[in-house]
Design a protein around this motif. Sequence first.
Motif, short mmCIF file in Angstrom:
data_model
loop_
_atom_site.label_atom_id
_atom_site.label_comp_id
_atom_site.label_asym_id
_atom_site.label_seq_id
_atom_site.Cartn_x
_atom_site.Cartn_y
_atom_site.Cartn_z
N MET A 141 4.40 12.16 -7.17
CA MET A 141 4.32 10.71 -7.08
C MET A 141 3.46 10.35 -5.87
N ARG A 187 -3.96 -0.19 -6.23
CA ARG A 187 -4.34 0.85 -7.18
C ARG A 187 -5.54 1.67 -6.70
N THR A 221 4.81 11.68 -2.29
CA THR A 221 6.18 11.29 -1.94
C THR A 221 7.24 12.10 -2.68
N PHE A 281 4.46 -1.75 -1.56
CA PHE A 281 3.87 -0.59 -2.23
C PHE A 281 3.89 -0.87 -3.73
N HIS A 312 10.42 -0.10 -2.96
CA HIS A 312 9.07 0.05 -2.44
C HIS A 312 8.13 -1.06 -2.90
N ASN A 321 2.02 2.51 -8.00
CA ASN A 321 2.93 3.66 -8.08
C ASN A 321 2.43 4.54 -9.21
N MET A 337 2.16 8.40 -11.12
CA MET A 337 2.63 9.76 -11.33
C MET A 337 1.38 10.57 -11.64
N ARG A 379 -0.41 0.65 -1.51
CA ARG A 379 -0.37 -0.81 -1.55
C ARG A 379 -1.25 -1.37 -2.65
N HIS A 400 2.39 6.74 -3.90
CA HIS A 400 2.62 5.30 -3.82
C HIS A 400 1.63 4.69 -2.83
#
Lengths: 168, 147
Positions: free
Chosen positions: A114, A120, A95, A66, A61, A69, A71, A118, A116
């Motif tokens: 999660m 922050r 996701t 992406f 990803h 990422n 959590m 492109r 995800h």
Amino acid sequence: MDLSDSDLALVAALAEGLPLVSHPYRAVGAQLGLDEAEVIARIQAMRDGGIIRRFGIIVRHHELGFKANAMAVWAIPDGVVSEVGRVLGDAPEVTLCYRRPPRLPDWPYNLFCMVHGRDRGAVEESIQALVRRFDLGAYPHAVLFSTRRFKQTGARYGRPIPRAAAAE
Amino acid sequence: MDDIDRAIINTLQGGFPICDRPFDAVAETLGLTGTQLRTRIGKLKADGIISRFGPMWHAERMGGELTLSAMKVPPERFDEVAGIVNAFPEVAHNYAREHALNMWFVVATEKPGRKAEVLAEIETMTGITVHDMPKIQEFYVGLRFEA
């Protein structure tokens, strides 16, 4: 579903993915001494049995753009965690969504999602939108962005069979 | 990556035919020949966009175990500990994250019991507690990305 030795050999043979040839299942079978129809039938049975969750391409990803990422985790009371998990799991931004045990005192959180994106900022906004939409503001919450990726490989399963046996 | 590559990624994350000429079958729906599709998949793999092309396994249904683990690693030991953790073939991925628990990795094992051994070996080798957080309930696993 119990896997035979020959299924496990097939699992191992698929670890690197399908060969890019016109008859990939025949090519996989040739390594194992199985014919094409048998390979197709066994893969189908493993998919129908839920041993294979999905059969297709798995993307990296980060390379796809992406790069953010996160959590997102919540500490939700046991009585409602399943309900909240189902709602969050249905949200298109999420996701993956799992309930896991808290590990006190370091880690009070029991619901893991999660998200995800492109960048922050977009991911932070998505998570805040989830909190507002599902009224999660009262629950302790943390967002853990990843900062470095050390390793990303598929899990390894199956038992490779010796070359000599494969040739028989 | 062009629109055709994007269509390939979006289509093939959903699944791949299990039949004698699967590339030809799926190529047709994308307006390509099987050869063109295979060439593009090969390029996407070489470019690192695609990591694997095949099955995503359900570890527990195969009789194995899968867990998420976390450690609180002193920053100056980060690379050393990452090296120890990553050396285990059972570790499928490993990320640094922004939290006191700053190293998060997935352990996938084929045989029951091996997971506990791997986590214990990591604790012994690093001297750092490994928090094991196995899945209790799964609400959604749809890790797909729109290209």
